[in-house]
Motif scaffolding. Structure first.
Motif, PDB file in Angstrom:
ATOM      1  N   ALA A 107      79.376 -64.231 117.732  1.00  0.00           N
ATOM      2  CA  ALA A 107      80.213 -63.492 118.412  1.00  0.00           C
ATOM      3  C   ALA A 107      80.156 -62.173 118.112  1.00  0.00           C
ATOM      4  N   GLY A 108      80.311 -61.083 118.705  1.00  0.00           N
ATOM      5  CA  GLY A 108      80.197 -59.651 118.308  1.00  0.00           C
ATOM      6  C   GLY A 108      78.939 -59.225 117.996  1.00  0.00           C
ATOM      7  N   HIS A 109      77.834 -60.273 118.010  1.00  0.00           N
ATOM      8  CA  HIS A 109      76.343 -59.620 117.272  1.00  0.00           C
ATOM      9  C   HIS A 109      75.561 -59.300 118.473  1.00  0.00           C
ATOM     10  N   THR A 110      75.625 -59.592 119.860  1.00  0.00           N
ATOM     11  CA  THR A 110      74.947 -59.196 120.577  1.00  0.00           C
ATOM     12  C   THR A 110      74.968 -57.685 120.800  1.00  0.00           C
ATOM     13  N   VAL A 111      76.143 -57.099 120.869  1.00  0.00           N
ATOM     14  CA  VAL A 111      76.347 -55.458 120.839  1.00  0.00           C
ATOM     15  C   VAL A 111      76.270 -55.104 119.419  1.00  0.00           C
ATOM     16  N   ALA A 131      85.696 -57.923 108.569  1.00  0.00           N
ATOM     17  CA  ALA A 131      85.491 -58.037 109.931  1.00  0.00           C
ATOM     18  C   ALA A 131      84.549 -59.170 110.208  1.00  0.00           C
ATOM     19  N   GLU A 132      83.947 -59.956 109.370  1.00  0.00           N
ATOM     20  CA  GLU A 132      83.357 -61.289 109.565  1.00  0.00           C
ATOM     21  C   GLU A 132      84.441 -62.357 109.449  1.00  0.00           C
ATOM     22  N   MET A 133      85.259 -62.155 108.523  1.00  0.00           N
ATOM     23  CA  MET A 133      86.407 -62.797 108.324  1.00  0.00           C
ATOM     24  C   MET A 133      87.182 -62.935 109.589  1.00  0.00           C
ATOM     25  N   VAL A 141      74.909 -44.462 108.415  1.00  0.00           N
ATOM     26  CA  VAL A 141      75.448 -45.529 107.560  1.00  0.00           C
ATOM     27  C   VAL A 141      76.506 -46.167 108.313  1.00  0.00           C
ATOM     28  N   LEU A 142      76.379 -47.516 108.847  1.00  0.00           N
ATOM     29  CA  LEU A 142      77.205 -48.505 109.522  1.00  0.00           C
ATOM     30  C   LEU A 142      77.138 -49.856 108.983  1.00  0.00           C
ATOM     31  N   PRO A 143      77.678 -50.241 108.062  1.00  0.00           N
ATOM     32  CA  PRO A 143      77.657 -51.523 107.490  1.00  0.00           C
ATOM     33  C   PRO A 143      77.642 -52.719 108.652  1.00  0.00           C
ATOM     34  N   HIS A 144      77.004 -53.923 108.438  1.00  0.00           N
ATOM     35  CA  HIS A 144      76.777 -54.810 109.423  1.00  0.00           C
ATOM     36  C   HIS A 144      77.989 -55.250 109.892  1.00  0.00           C
ATOM     37  N   GLY A 145      79.176 -55.704 109.048  1.00  0.00           N
ATOM     38  CA  GLY A 145      80.355 -55.885 109.518  1.00  0.00           C
ATOM     39  C   GLY A 145      81.095 -55.060 110.429  1.00  0.00           C
ATOM     40  N   CYS A 176      79.390 -52.961 112.367  1.00  0.00           N
ATOM     41  CA  CYS A 176      78.693 -53.131 113.707  1.00  0.00           C
ATOM     42  C   CYS A 176      79.585 -54.379 114.358  1.00  0.00           C
ATOM     43  N   VAL A 177      79.712 -55.458 113.718  1.00  0.00           N
ATOM     44  CA  VAL A 177      80.297 -56.582 114.477  1.00  0.00           C
ATOM     45  C   VAL A 177      81.677 -56.456 114.788  1.00  0.00           C
ATOM     46  N   ALA A 178      82.454 -55.774 114.099  1.00  0.00           N
ATOM     47  CA  ALA A 178      83.777 -55.487 114.670  1.00  0.00           C
ATOM     48  C   ALA A 178      83.786 -54.727 116.011  1.00  0.00           C
ATOM     49  N   LEU A 179      82.706 -53.650 116.028  1.00  0.00           N
ATOM     50  CA  LEU A 179      82.891 -52.685 117.174  1.00  0.00           C
ATOM     51  C   LEU A 179      82.296 -53.720 118.347  1.00  0.00           C
ATOM     52  N   GLY A 180      81.268 -54.635 117.961  1.00  0.00           N
ATOM     53  CA  GLY A 180      80.572 -55.441 118.860  1.00  0.00           C
ATOM     54  C   GLY A 180      81.928 -56.413 119.470  1.00  0.00           C
ATOM     55  N   LEU A 181      82.561 -57.149 118.594  1.00  0.00           N
ATOM     56  CA  LEU A 181      83.733 -58.030 119.049  1.00  0.00           C
ATOM     57  C   LEU A 181      84.742 -57.363 120.045  1.00  0.00           C
ATOM     58  N   ARG A 182      84.959 -56.022 119.747  1.00  0.00           N
ATOM     59  CA  ARG A 182      85.787 -55.048 120.488  1.00  0.00           C
ATOM     60  C   ARG A 182      85.160 -55.177 121.707  1.00  0.00           C
ATOM     61  N   ALA A 183      83.718 -54.654 121.992  1.00  0.00           N
ATOM     62  CA  ALA A 183      83.104 -54.329 123.144  1.00  0.00           C
ATOM     63  C   ALA A 183      82.914 -55.601 123.901  1.00  0.00           C
ATOM     64  N   GLU A 184      82.545 -56.820 123.392  1.00  0.00           N
ATOM     65  CA  GLU A 184      82.350 -57.820 124.106  1.00  0.00           C
ATOM     66  C   GLU A 184      83.805 -58.404 124.646  1.00  0.00           C
TER      67      GLU A 184
END
Ligand SMILES: NC(=O)c1ccc[n+]([C@@H]2O[C@H](COP(=O)([O-])OP(=O)(O)OC[C@H]3O[C@@H](n4cnc5c(N)ncnc54)[C@H](O)[C@@H]3O)[C@@H](O)[C@H]2O)c1
Ligand SMILES: [Zn+2]
Length: 356
Positions: A244-248, A185-187, A262-266, A268-276
């Protein structure tokens, strides 16, 4: 593939040597002066299959290796209470001003361990050995480190570059699929920021069906972040784009930690990228979602995670900072801007995840 490059952090004249490859050998480290003693801070969750690899690295980094101090698994490594005990153990371990701290583990261990190195005896040299994909491509790169204050992530910390960053991809063979996805997700975020050939290469990786990215792809993503950090080490400008993706994402991560989901950091970022992207991107979220879908990254929050709790973390974050929210928006691969927006916009972005 073994590659080796250097971060020069401009305003502090600090140099970080970065190695990427499977199996880092002592010859790779020849440019680093040997320390008299090495204090290993090791993630207790690194499987014992890597014990030989870890021991070889440690003895290549100093003449005498002190007994390792173990850090607890995951986010527990970043608690204030745990830090006090760890600092005391480090002070009793036989260190002196010339000791080199070597931190081995996932992102949580690196965040805590690098912070300890930064403040121990007013700052000891630190080498970083990330052992998860997320830590190799992101958490270990760039010198940000610190602790959580309860569920509020990363509230106590500094930015301080290590003297060496040793990315031995041999560690990645034991990662569970969820942790691999978290790193991917971070990649994906970096590929979407960079656009062009890197974006294509991430899609090619997804099509290949390979479990892990190639070392070349990993090194390209690391180099992208290294160059941004080199230009803006203290996040006064361009580096904010990496959020990017990290606010959400951070709001989801805080809510998941609080709920014990359990929801690993990456992820959360993937979901944040989608939402944003859904809420803010001028050209729509299609390209962002296409890459995340191709990599098999989640579209919905897991059961047990209350979106409205995540909303309250965004609102609390805004109250604490008092300023307008600044959100990096990926309009299309390679096209990114920082947007000033009201807290309600971020809340509405988060709520787009309820629709899926
Ligand atoms: N400082 C930064 O710039 C930055 C950037 C991104 C994320 N982070 C932080 O990094 C943390 C997440 O890091 P993470 O995703 O590496 O998670 P993690 O550190 O929680 O590690 C995940 C799990 O994998 C285990 N593990 C470690 N190495 C392993 C291996 N080789 N094989 C199998 N299991 C292994 C760990 O013990 C842990 O249980 C979060 O705290 C996040 O806030 C920091
Ligand atoms: Zn991140």
């Amino acid at each position: 593939m073994n590659s080796r490059f250097e971060i020069v952090v401009s305003d502090a004249a600090q140099r970080t040597q970065v190695f990427v490859g499977e199996g880092i050998c002592p010859a790779d480290l020849a440019g680093l002066p040997q320390a008299s003693t090495v204090l290993p801070l090791v993630d207790a969750g690194v499987p014992s299959a890597h014990a030989v690899r870890t021991a070889a690295l440690l003895s290549a980094l100093g003449q005498r290796v002190l007994p390792p101090l173990a850090l607890p698994l995951g986010e527990a490594a970043k608690s204030l209470d745990g830090f006090a005990a760890l600092a005391e153990a480090a002070l009793n371990s036989g260190i002196d001003r010339d000791t080199r701290v070597v931190v081995v583990g996932g992102g949580a261990t690196l965040d805590c361990g690098q912070f300890l190195a930064a403040v121990l005896l007013r700052g000891l040299d630190c080498c970083v050995v990330p052992t998860t994909l997320l830590a190799q491509v992101d958490a270990g790169v760039g010198g940000k480190c610190g602790l959580d204050a309860g569920p509020r992530k990363n509230q106590i910390g500094v930015i301080r570059q290590p003297i060496a960053l040793l990315l031995d991809t041999g560690f990645l063979s034991t990662l569970p699929r969820g942790e691999v996805l978290s790193g991917l997700a971070e990649m994906a975020k970096v590929a979407l920021l960079a656009g062009g050939a890197l974006h294509e290469a991430m899609h090619a990786h997804a099509r290949s069906g390979a479990a892990l990215p190639s070392n070349a792809l990993l090194a390209t993503c690391v180099e992208y972040k290294v160059r941004v950090v080199e230009r803006d080490p203290f996040e006064r400008g361009e580096r904010i784009l990496l959020n990017a993706g990290h606010t959400v994402g951070h709001a989801l991560e805080a809510a998941s930690l609080e709920a014990g989901v359990v929801l690993p950091h990456g992820l959360c970022v993937a979901l944040g990228l989608r939402a944003e992207a859904r809420h803010f991107a001028e050209q729509g979220a299609a390209a962002v979602e296409a890459l995340l879908d191709a990599l098999g990254l989640p579209r919905r929050v897991p059961q047990g995670l209350d979106l409205e709790r995540a909303v309250s973390f965004i609102v609390a974050d805004k109250k604490r900072r008092g300023a307008q929210m600044r959100v990096p928006v990926i309009d299309a691969p390679g096209q990114v801007r920082v947007m000033e927006c009201a807290v309600n916009d971020c809340v509405n972005a988060l709520r787009t995840l309820a629709a899926d």
